[in-house]
Motif scaffolding. Structure first.
Motif, PDB file in Angstrom:
ATOM      1  N   LYS A  23       0.845  -1.320   0.019  1.00  0.00           N
ATOM      2  CA  LYS A  23      -0.034  -0.185  -0.188  1.00  0.00           C
ATOM      3  C   LYS A  23       0.988   1.315   0.038  1.00  0.00           C
ATOM      4  CE  LYS A  23      -2.936   0.792   3.720  1.00  0.00           C
ATOM      5  NZ  LYS A  23      -2.799   2.239   4.027  1.00  0.00           N
ATOM      6  N   SER A  24       1.883   1.191   0.856  1.00  0.00           N
ATOM      7  CA  SER A  24       2.658   2.442   0.722  1.00  0.00           C
ATOM      8  C   SER A  24       3.346   2.879  -0.212  1.00  0.00           C
ATOM      9  CB  SER A  24       3.597   2.454   1.928  1.00  0.00           C
ATOM     10  OG  SER A  24       3.058   2.045   3.427  1.00  0.00           O
ATOM     11  N   ARG A  28       3.112   6.029  -3.121  1.00  0.00           N
ATOM     12  CA  ARG A  28       4.203   6.553  -3.757  1.00  0.00           C
ATOM     13  C   ARG A  28       4.433   6.630  -5.173  1.00  0.00           C
ATOM     14  NH1 ARG A  28       4.175   5.578   1.597  1.00  0.00           N
ATOM     15  NH2 ARG A  28       5.456   6.927   3.097  1.00  0.00           N
ATOM     16  N   THR A  98      -2.504   8.300   4.527  1.00  0.00           N
ATOM     17  CA  THR A  98      -1.261   8.597   3.618  1.00  0.00           C
ATOM     18  C   THR A  98      -1.861   9.676   2.382  1.00  0.00           C
ATOM     19  OG1 THR A  98      -0.540   6.119   4.184  1.00  0.00           O
ATOM     20  CG2 THR A  98       0.580   7.252   2.286  1.00  0.00           C
ATOM     21  N   ARG A 101      -2.015  13.144   4.103  1.00  0.00           N
ATOM     22  CA  ARG A 101      -0.822  13.825   4.489  1.00  0.00           C
ATOM     23  C   ARG A 101       0.403  14.044   3.362  1.00  0.00           C
ATOM     24  NH1 ARG A 101      -1.626   9.993   9.550  1.00  0.00           N
ATOM     25  NH2 ARG A 101      -2.624  11.559  11.018  1.00  0.00           N
ATOM     26  N   ARG A 130       0.536  17.431  12.611  1.00  0.00           N
ATOM     27  CA  ARG A 130       1.827  16.949  12.672  1.00  0.00           C
ATOM     28  C   ARG A 130       2.385  17.267  11.306  1.00  0.00           C
ATOM     29  NH1 ARG A 130       1.227  10.665  13.504  1.00  0.00           N
ATOM     30  NH2 ARG A 130       0.226  11.360  15.629  1.00  0.00           N
ATOM     31  N   ALA A 170       7.729   9.294  14.972  1.00  0.00           N
ATOM     32  CA  ALA A 170       8.311   8.621  13.924  1.00  0.00           C
ATOM     33  C   ALA A 170       7.192   8.040  13.022  1.00  0.00           C
ATOM     34  CB  ALA A 170       9.034   7.540  14.670  1.00  0.00           C
ATOM     35  N   SER A 171       7.016   9.117  12.183  1.00  0.00           N
ATOM     36  CA  SER A 171       5.930   8.945  11.153  1.00  0.00           C
ATOM     37  C   SER A 171       6.258   8.921   9.673  1.00  0.00           C
ATOM     38  CB  SER A 171       4.610   9.891  11.446  1.00  0.00           C
ATOM     39  OG  SER A 171       3.654   9.859  10.292  1.00  0.00           O
ATOM     40  N   ALA A 172       6.188   7.874   8.892  1.00  0.00           N
ATOM     41  CA  ALA A 172       6.862   8.112   7.547  1.00  0.00           C
ATOM     42  C   ALA A 172       5.645   8.998   6.896  1.00  0.00           C
ATOM     43  CB  ALA A 172       6.627   6.636   6.838  1.00  0.00           C
ATOM     44  N   GLN A 173       4.489   9.180   7.205  1.00  0.00           N
ATOM     45  CA  GLN A 173       3.620  10.085   6.421  1.00  0.00           C
ATOM     46  C   GLN A 173       4.065  11.363   6.484  1.00  0.00           C
ATOM     47  OE1 GLN A 173      -0.325   9.000   7.850  1.00  0.00           O
ATOM     48  NE2 GLN A 173      -0.294   7.157   6.765  1.00  0.00           N
ATOM     49  N   ARG A 198       9.377   3.814   7.789  1.00  0.00           N
ATOM     50  CA  ARG A 198       9.629   3.048   6.782  1.00  0.00           C
ATOM     51  C   ARG A 198      10.026   4.176   5.654  1.00  0.00           C
ATOM     52  NH1 ARG A 198       3.618   1.343   5.663  1.00  0.00           N
ATOM     53  NH2 ARG A 198       3.899   0.971   8.405  1.00  0.00           N
ATOM     54  N   ILE A 322       4.139  -1.048  13.075  1.00  0.00           N
ATOM     55  CA  ILE A 322       3.040  -0.238  13.520  1.00  0.00           C
ATOM     56  C   ILE A 322       1.687  -0.773  13.110  1.00  0.00           C
ATOM     57  CG2 ILE A 322       2.996   1.400  11.506  1.00  0.00           C
ATOM     58  CD1 ILE A 322       2.858   2.565  14.997  1.00  0.00           C
ATOM     59  N   ASP A 323       1.720  -1.349  11.857  1.00  0.00           N
ATOM     60  CA  ASP A 323       0.580  -1.675  11.216  1.00  0.00           C
ATOM     61  C   ASP A 323       0.118  -3.296  11.788  1.00  0.00           C
ATOM     62  OD1 ASP A 323      -0.459   0.667  10.117  1.00  0.00           O
ATOM     63  OD2 ASP A 323       0.725   0.342   8.446  1.00  0.00           O
ATOM     64  N   GLU A 346       0.583   5.787  19.280  1.00  0.00           N
ATOM     65  CA  GLU A 346       0.364   6.201  18.053  1.00  0.00           C
ATOM     66  C   GLU A 346      -1.119   5.101  17.281  1.00  0.00           C
ATOM     67  OE1 GLU A 346       1.401   9.078  16.851  1.00  0.00           O
ATOM     68  OE2 GLU A 346       1.383   8.081  14.871  1.00  0.00           O
ATOM     69  N   ARG A 396      -7.826  -3.265   9.226  1.00  0.00           N
ATOM     70  CA  ARG A 396      -6.794  -4.418  10.081  1.00  0.00           C
ATOM     71  C   ARG A 396      -7.549  -4.964  11.213  1.00  0.00           C
ATOM     72  NH1 ARG A 396      -2.466  -3.551   6.595  1.00  0.00           N
ATOM     73  NH2 ARG A 396      -1.990  -1.138   6.320  1.00  0.00           N
TER      74      ARG A 396
HETATM   75  C1  S3P Z   1       2.296   4.675   6.146  1.00  0.00           C
HETATM   76  C2  S3P Z   1       2.934   5.045   7.321  1.00  0.00           C
HETATM   77  C3  S3P Z   1       2.195   4.513   8.481  1.00  0.00           C
HETATM   78  C4  S3P Z   1       1.301   3.504   8.508  1.00  0.00           C
HETATM   79  C5  S3P Z   1       0.289   3.563   7.485  1.00  0.00           C
HETATM   80  C6  S3P Z   1       1.059   4.026   5.892  1.00  0.00           C
HETATM   81  C7  S3P Z   1       2.720   5.343   4.885  1.00  0.00           C
HETATM   82  O1  S3P Z   1       1.755   5.591   9.124  1.00  0.00           O
HETATM   83  O2  S3P Z   1       0.768   3.158   9.582  1.00  0.00           O
HETATM   84  O3  S3P Z   1      -0.467   2.565   7.298  1.00  0.00           O
HETATM   85  O4  S3P Z   1       2.662   4.889   3.716  1.00  0.00           O
HETATM   86  O5  S3P Z   1       3.685   6.290   5.009  1.00  0.00           O
HETATM   87  P1  S3P Z   1       2.567   6.574  10.162  1.00  0.00           P
HETATM   88  O6  S3P Z   1       3.856   7.097   9.154  1.00  0.00           O
HETATM   89  O7  S3P Z   1       1.662   7.926  10.282  1.00  0.00           O
HETATM   90  O8  S3P Z   1       2.981   6.014  11.381  1.00  0.00           O
END
Ligand code: S3P
Length: 436
Positions: A23-24, A28, A98, A101, A130, A170-173, A198, A322-323, A346, A396
């Motif tokens: 999904k991530s 992207r 995602t 953000r 955030r 610590a959020s990849a989003q 991530r 996290i997921d 989180e 989930r």
């Molecule tokens: C994601 C980052 C995670 C994850 C989400 C997808 C992404 O969220 O929980 O399902 O694709 O960057 P956070 O970055 O807010 O922790």
């Protein structure tokens, strides 16, 4: 749409499964392909609600994204960094954090253009400050309900300037939004995270030719400079380890099971679940390891393990799984001893408050779980009885409850089960295939 699923306890899982695309990486690929120059070919895209929300928003911004069909490779003809247009309509991000953000970061620097982003009931309650706050340090003009923290969000595209930003979570989003904004900013943008999240955005931007580098201990400082052209690429999206996780845990805890999950992304910022499976004493092996389009992949063969051990999760591993906390909560119910999950606050701001919802729903089967501010304490060796449980609209949670139902005595019902289409539309067909 079948919103109630009935599951008979007792069936074991056997077979080979290929989980849908990550999904991530799917989000992207659409975003970066749309702002690159030339053609980007995307194979293995996750055809589910969340990435399709991103596709829909990008089309409203003028991106050349074709009608995407399931299991079909497609081509985006990129617009270049300055090619996005002001949309005539509101951008609807659906259930997808995602989407919202990352788009906030992408759009903040689109000078002179105005954008409005909204989502469903769940997304419009999730924290957006955030992203909005650090973007305003760069010169972004972002507005929203509750002092800019909640959607609907309005963005007045503005000239941005790069700066050094330490993110509180610590959020990849959040990190990805700032990196996308950094592409449009003058000067250098540095993002420093409290723990590594991530890194798919970093990998993909690098592959497209962006001037991006990772510095500092454990790769926590990401530095991006504007000016480099992004050039369209061929992207092969691996299977999503967060979807594979349901089968990896199910095969471990359901007696007499053996499942081979093929073509799973094994990016080290995502494989925290494997560390936990080691702690539990799970019986698995990784086969056919390779690197495809800059991302490590492999197949994971899992067999039932007896006498699984309880485990503790805390600290820097959290972003790497996290997921997977909902399905690991199910796993903990069937381990020997008491499991403690800490530092997981989180989870309270995901699609639902996953700590509260998982505790509330699993208790209906007979699980012994207590909720803490930042986590859960789960007593193992549960005997589950059938129950009528509810996903509470969280994809989930829905799939985790399905796996829990396999271990319950009798027939269980899952309400609002099709929440799973957000990330795994074929989940119920795959479950039927493996339990046949
Ligand atoms: C994601 C980052 C995670 C994850 C989400 C997808 C992404 O969220 O929980 O399902 O694709 O960057 P956070 O970055 O807010 O922790």
């Amino acid at each position: 749409m079948n919103n109630i699923r009935t599951i008979k306890g007792g069936a074991n899982l056997k077979g080979i499964i290929k989980v849908p695309g990550d999904k991530s990486i799917s989000h992207r690929a659409l975003i970066i392909g749309s702002i690159a120059q030339g053609e980007t070919t995307i194979e293995g895209f996750l055809h589910s609600e969340d990435p399709l929300s991103t596709a829909d928003c990008l089309r409203k911004l003028g991106a050349n994204i074709p009608n995407i069909k399931e299991d079909e490779t497609f081509v985006i003809s990129g617009l270049g960094l300055n090619g996005l247009k002001e949309p005539r309509e509101i951008l609807n991000c659906g259930n997808s954090g995602t989407t919202m953000r990352l788009l906030m970061g992408l759009l903040a620097g689109q000078e002179g253009k105005n954008f409005i982003l909204t989502g469903d009931r769940s997304l419009n309650e999730r924290p957006m400050g955030r992203v909005g706050k650090p973007l305003s340090l760069m010169g972004g003009k972002i507005f929203g309900r509750e002092s800019g923290n909640k959607a609907p969000i309005s963005i007045d595209g503005n000239k941005l300037k790069g700066c050094v930003i330490g993110t509180p979570v610590a959020s990849a989003q959040v990190k990805s939004a700032l990196l996308l904004a950094g592409l449009m900013a003058s000067g250098t943008t540095t993002v420093i995270e409290p723990a590594s999240s991530r890194d798919h955005t970093e990998r993909m931007l690098k592959a497209f030719g962006a001037d991006i580098s990772i510095r500092g201990e454990l790769g926590r400082n990401v530095v991006i400079k504007p000016g480099a052209s992004l050039i369209g690429q061929r992207i092969l999206i691996p299977g999503d380890i967060s979807s594979a996780a349901f089968w990896m845990i199910a095969a471990s805890i359901v007696p007499n099971s053996e499942v081979l999950v093929k073509n799973v992304g094994l990016n080290p910022t995502r494989t925290g679940i494997l560390n936990v499976m080691n702690l539990m004493g799970c019986n698995y092996e990784i086969l056919d390891k390779s690197i495809i389009a800059g991302e490590p992949i492999g197949s994971i063969k899992v067999k039932t393990a007896k006498n699984l051990r309880s485990f503790n999760i805390e600290g820097d591993i959290l972003p790497k799984l996290i997921d997977e906390i909902p399905i690991l909560t199910v796993a903990a119910c069937f381990c020997n001893g008491v499991t403690e999950i800490k530092d997981a606050q989180e989870l309270r701001v995901k699609e639902t408050d996953r700590l509260k919802v998982m505790a509330r729903q699993l208790r209906k089967f007979g699980a012994e779980i207590s909720e803490k501010e930042d986590g859960l304490i789960i007593k193992g060796q549960s005997k589950f009885n059938s129950a009528e449980v509810d996903s509470e609209t969280d994809h989930r949670v829905s799939m985790s409850l399905a796996i829990a139902s396999l271990l319950a005595k009798g027939t269980s019902k899952i309400l609002r089960a099709d929440a799973s289409s957000v990330s795994y539309p074929a989940f119920w067909e795959d479950l039927a295939k493996l339990t046949n």
